[in-house]
Scaffold this motif. Structure first.
Motif, short mmCIF file in Angstrom:
data_model
loop_
_atom_site.label_atom_id
_atom_site.label_comp_id
_atom_site.label_asym_id
_atom_site.label_seq_id
_atom_site.Cartn_x
_atom_site.Cartn_y
_atom_site.Cartn_z
N LEU A 1 0.55 -1.48 0.07
CA LEU A 1 -0.07 0.22 -0.11
C LEU A 1 0.54 1.16 0.24
O LEU A 1 0.38 1.89 -0.95
CB LEU A 1 -1.12 -0.04 1.27
N ASP A 2 1.66 1.22 0.96
CA ASP A 2 2.80 2.64 1.04
C ASP A 2 3.60 2.34 -0.26
O ASP A 2 3.86 3.86 -0.69
CB ASP A 2 3.69 2.30 2.29
N TYR B 1 1.63 14.99 0.16
CA TYR B 1 1.12 13.41 1.05
C TYR B 1 0.03 12.72 1.02
O TYR B 1 -1.05 13.13 0.09
CB TYR B 1 1.74 13.82 2.43
N VAL B 2 -0.47 11.96 1.84
CA VAL B 2 -1.81 11.20 2.10
C VAL B 2 -1.37 10.77 3.62
O VAL B 2 -0.84 10.55 4.15
CB VAL B 2 -1.95 9.53 1.26
N ARG C 1 0.63 9.31 6.34
CA ARG C 1 0.86 8.41 5.88
C ARG C 1 2.28 7.56 4.71
O ARG C 1 3.32 7.15 5.00
CB ARG C 1 -0.23 6.82 5.28
N VAL C 2 2.18 8.25 3.98
CA VAL C 2 3.43 7.75 3.44
C VAL C 2 3.25 10.32 2.33
O VAL C 2 2.04 10.33 2.67
CB VAL C 2 2.67 7.42 1.67
N SER C 3 4.72 10.42 2.36
CA SER C 3 4.51 11.45 1.70
C SER C 3 5.84 12.45 1.16
O SER C 3 7.02 10.79 1.22
CB SER C 3 5.31 12.86 3.39
N ARG C 4 6.25 13.18 0.03
CA ARG C 4 6.90 12.99 -0.48
C ARG C 4 6.72 14.70 -0.34
O ARG C 4 6.41 15.42 -0.58
CB ARG C 4 6.83 12.89 -1.60
N ALA D 1 6.97 13.92 8.90
CA ALA D 1 6.16 12.93 8.41
C ALA D 1 6.42 11.25 9.66
O ALA D 1 5.13 11.04 9.81
CB ALA D 1 6.84 11.86 7.44
N ALA D 2 6.85 11.76 10.11
CA ALA D 2 7.09 10.52 11.91
C ALA D 2 6.06 11.20 12.47
O ALA D 2 4.91 10.12 13.31
CB ALA D 2 8.53 10.19 12.14
N THR D 3 5.49 12.58 13.32
CA THR D 3 4.50 13.13 13.47
C THR D 3 3.72 13.74 13.39
O THR D 3 2.84 14.06 14.08
CB THR D 3 5.70 13.90 15.09
#
Length: 149
Positions: free
Chosen positions: A33-34, A54-55, A66-69, A76-78
């Protein structure tokens, strides 16, 4: 229940093995999924000339990144938002897309802590499954310009 099924259930380690197999299968599904979401974000950045994408995935009344660019890993972690909070939360709550040429002027905008550069234009799209919003996909630019159709 057949004797074979009963014997399998009583075999030492059966429950643990089953849980481990189910867990590994779920993790493999999440990785896939990621990867799939990452490919979508890569395409969104290219197609929309965005700086970041990002999502957020909905979990109850919370949205979790969940996922980012294009975002710092620490962001992204927090990153979490409540449903209804920020533009992303508004999209999750109402199930409608939002396209804004200057996000900082929108009263719903909440910047993610630690973001590298300010946001100009933002596009936020609801991700739906069977009519229910399960997440929000966002693309953002530093420039104050809209997104084309």
């Amino acid at each position: 229940m057949s004797d074979e099924v009963a014997a399998a259930l009583l075999r030492p380690g059966y429950v643990i093995e089953t849980l481990v197999e189910d867990g590994v299968g779920a993790l493999a599904g999440m990785a896939a999924l990621d990867q799939g979401l990452g490919a979508i974000l890569d395409a969104a950045i290219r197609l929309l000339a965005a700086r970041e994408a990002y999502v957020f995935v909905r979990s109850g009344d919370q949205l979790r990144l969940r996922v980012s660019r294009g975002l710092y890993e620490s962001v992204a972690a927090t990153a979490t938002l409540a449903v209804g909070e920020g533009i992303e939360g508004w999209v999750a709550e109402h199930g409608e897309a939002v396209a804004i040429s200057d996000a900082s002027r929108d009263p719903r905008f909440r910047d993610l802590p630690g973001r590298a550069l300010p946001v100009g234009a933002m596009l936020a799209l609801p991700m739906k499954l069977r009519g229910e919003v399960i997440g929000v996909l966002v693309a953002a630019k530093q420039e104050f310009s809209g997104f084309s159709d």
